[in-house]
Design a protein around this motif. Structure first.
Motif, PDB file in Angstrom:
ATOM      1  N   ALA A   4       1.030  -1.216  -0.320  1.00 39.65           N
ATOM      2  CA  ALA A   4       0.635   0.118  -0.382  1.00 39.65           C
ATOM      3  C   ALA A   4       0.793   1.551  -0.047  1.00 39.65           C
ATOM      4  N   ALA A   6       0.424   5.069   0.903  1.00 43.14           N
ATOM      5  CA  ALA A   6      -0.769   5.860   2.086  1.00 43.14           C
ATOM      6  C   ALA A   6      -0.252   7.816   1.752  1.00 43.14           C
ATOM      7  N   PRO A  15      -3.554   8.807   8.292  1.00 37.33           N
ATOM      8  CA  PRO A  15      -3.704   8.818   7.286  1.00 37.33           C
ATOM      9  C   PRO A  15      -5.082   9.034   6.727  1.00 37.33           C
ATOM     10  N   TRP A  17      -5.610   9.106   3.269  1.00 35.72           N
ATOM     11  CA  TRP A  17      -5.650   8.006   1.965  1.00 35.72           C
ATOM     12  C   TRP A  17      -4.807   6.932   2.245  1.00 35.72           C
ATOM     13  N   GLN A  18      -5.533   5.663   0.967  1.00 27.50           N
ATOM     14  CA  GLN A  18      -4.678   4.245   0.578  1.00 27.50           C
ATOM     15  C   GLN A  18      -4.726   4.617  -0.693  1.00 27.50           C
ATOM     16  N   GLY A  53      -6.823  10.115  -3.158  1.00 28.53           N
ATOM     17  CA  GLY A  53      -6.282   8.870  -3.710  1.00 28.53           C
ATOM     18  C   GLY A  53      -6.251   8.497  -4.981  1.00 28.53           C
TER      19      GLY A  53
END
Length: 83
Positions: A4, A6, A15, A17-18, A53
């Motif tokens: 992932a 982020a 976070p 978004w990821q 993201g």
């Protein structure tokens, strides 16, 4: 999702978004305007919406990307491993 990438809030470290990738991300992301670009060891160049993201595009370059990208005059340059 095997790995992932982020975006973190600078003030809180939480976070924002990821996004999942099929393999690890080795190089640094690069930001240009409202987009960020990352290269994956899965051979894909990801263009992401910086605010959310969301994947704008995913382009296969055919081999693992393990280098940082650069942008100048609207041209993105990134290196791939060779066989």
């Amino acid at each position: 999702m095997r790995a992932a990438f982020a975006a973190l809030d600078r003030a809180t470290g939480k976070p924002v978004w990821q996004v999942g990738t099929q393999d690890r991300v080795v190089g640094s992301a690069i930001v240009s305007g409202a987009r960020t670009y990352i290269g994956g060891h899965d051979g894909n160049l990801y263009e992401l919406e910086l605010a959310t993201g969301a994947v704008v595009s995913k382009t296969s370059l055919g081999s693992a990307i393990s280098a940082d990208a650069a942008i100048r005059n609207g041209v993105l340059v990134i290196g791939c491993e060779s066989d």
